[in-house]
Design an enzyme around this catalytic site. Sequence first.
Site, PDB file in Angstrom:
ATOM      1  N   SER A 103       0.823  -1.216   0.000  1.00 38.54           N
ATOM      2  CA  SER A 103       0.000   0.000   0.000  1.00 38.54           C
ATOM      3  C   SER A 103       0.861   1.271   0.000  1.00 38.54           C
ATOM      4  O   SER A 103       1.625   1.478  -0.924  1.00 38.54           O
ATOM      5  CB  SER A 103      -0.958  -0.047   1.185  1.00 38.54           C
ATOM      6  N   ASP A 244      -2.373   6.099  -3.591  1.00 43.89           N
ATOM      7  CA  ASP A 244      -1.347   5.441  -2.792  1.00 43.89           C
ATOM      8  C   ASP A 244      -0.849   4.228  -3.595  1.00 43.89           C
ATOM      9  O   ASP A 244      -1.288   4.002  -4.726  1.00 43.89           O
ATOM     10  CB  ASP A 244      -1.888   5.069  -1.402  1.00 43.89           C
ATOM     11  N   ASP A 246      -1.318   1.101  -3.789  1.00 48.74           N
ATOM     12  CA  ASP A 246      -2.189   0.064  -4.362  1.00 48.74           C
ATOM     13  C   ASP A 246      -3.526   0.628  -4.817  1.00 48.74           C
ATOM     14  O   ASP A 246      -4.435  -0.132  -5.177  1.00 48.74           O
ATOM     15  CB  ASP A 246      -2.380  -1.111  -3.395  1.00 48.74           C
ATOM     16  N   ASP A 248      -6.150   1.933  -3.486  1.00 49.46           N
ATOM     17  CA  ASP A 248      -7.466   1.834  -2.848  1.00 49.46           C
ATOM     18  C   ASP A 248      -7.870   3.210  -2.315  1.00 49.46           C
ATOM     19  O   ASP A 248      -9.014   3.436  -1.974  1.00 49.46           O
ATOM     20  CB  ASP A 248      -7.520   0.755  -1.746  1.00 49.46           C
TER      21      ASP A 248
HETATM   22 MG    MG Z   1      -3.713   1.379   0.097  1.00 46.93          MG
END
Ligand code: MG
Length: 458
Positions: A103, A244, A246, A248
């Site tokens: 992340s 960020d 990843d 999400d």
């Molecule tokens: Mg993330």
Amino acid sequence: MALEKLEKKYFGTNGVRGVTGVDMTPVFALGIAEAFGTMLGEGKKVGIGRDTRTSGPALNAAVRAGLMACGCNVIDFGVVPTPCLQYLVLDHNLDGGVMITASHNPPEYNGIKIIEADGTEMGDERTIQLEQTMIQNKSVVSAWDKVGDCTEEPQARKLYIDSIVSQFPKDCGKGITVVVDPGNGPAAATSPEILRRLGCTVHTINAEFNGRFPGRLPEPSAEGLANLSATVVATGAAFGVAHDGDADRAIFVDENGTFMDGNITFALLASYFSGKYPGGVIVTPVSTSGIVEAVGKKYNCTTTYTVVGSIYVARTMRELLAKGEKVIIGGEGNGGIIYPRHQFCRDGGMSAATMLGFVSEKTSPLSKLIAELPSFTMYQEKRKTTRAKEIVAHMRKYFADFPIDERDGIRITRGGAWGLIRPSGTEPLVRVFTESQNPAEAKTLLNEILAEIKPYLE
Ligand code: MG
């Protein structure tokens, strides 16, 4: 809930993370994959994805190996945002998913998130079961005729992009310019395309996959986004969006390049959906600014609070929907929204598209729309202590005359202010939040709480 969190050994609320070659190794990843494969059983289908980190391919090979060895059939989605994997687990009726990502952590980290068949991250109880399978060496590898196979899904990102684009009016981005900074992460191949497909003119920076993150760190901080802000101003864009590591989460800057607080973002995106579905329910953790609740109220929407952590928001949304409640949006003050008509996880690509949908319906620039929001002042402090339980007990007594919400720490409401005293689940410290529309009232409550907890600090 808090007890279960403490029982977990490797996993936090967002999976397991570690430094590559130190505590995050292929051997460790193999162990996790074998334990997960054992829990699922032979013949089950598992999707896997990864972010752009340098250690991703090695960990991916280990995860594939562990799952196949335990009889699972693997579908490799390649480099994808975490919400893309989550969407595909649900869409392809898979039995689970494994995302290899750290992340927002710095480049030397990597990690693993386990996804359940319903597309949400694995809950506490099952995570403890998975860890115990590892710790007690209870993983079972299959015989030669039951070993799983691995296929690839080259359409993975396209399917996710299509699913988001279909949620918005055709060409809603026409005439709008947007700058995207995916931070050399997986969203480089999704978010610009989503916005282009919605009709926008899209400029990009840091839009090549690169696990060394030469453009900026995976955490989209105000300093890291200086280049995004400058590009927004230079191109006359309506806003800039960054993700960020990843994707999400989505973090925004307005048309002047000014960094937007995650609570403000959530309030704007919540107002978009509240306007479309008045009288609905907004779900968010107890630490989120009251600005979200205030914006919802304008459209007769109520706000339900949860334990801190996106997984608890997602699961509460599902529970409320099962009870027949009209849940319209969930999210946190850190830039991740959950849109239940699409899926039950934080989704940066969906957040970017929603901001576009919001802007496309307004005639004023974002900065003006932000200035029109009700004004709240929030204070956030943390203090070192090993006596968090005593602090909670003391504050419960101290605020006994006021409404107390104990779902995560102690959240009290007094006059127009609220305060939250919340022990950290992972570190020996306590966090204190206060907020009010009246800054003096928020400050008074903060000072009072800090004075009361002082005897319990290190
Ligand atoms: Mg993330």
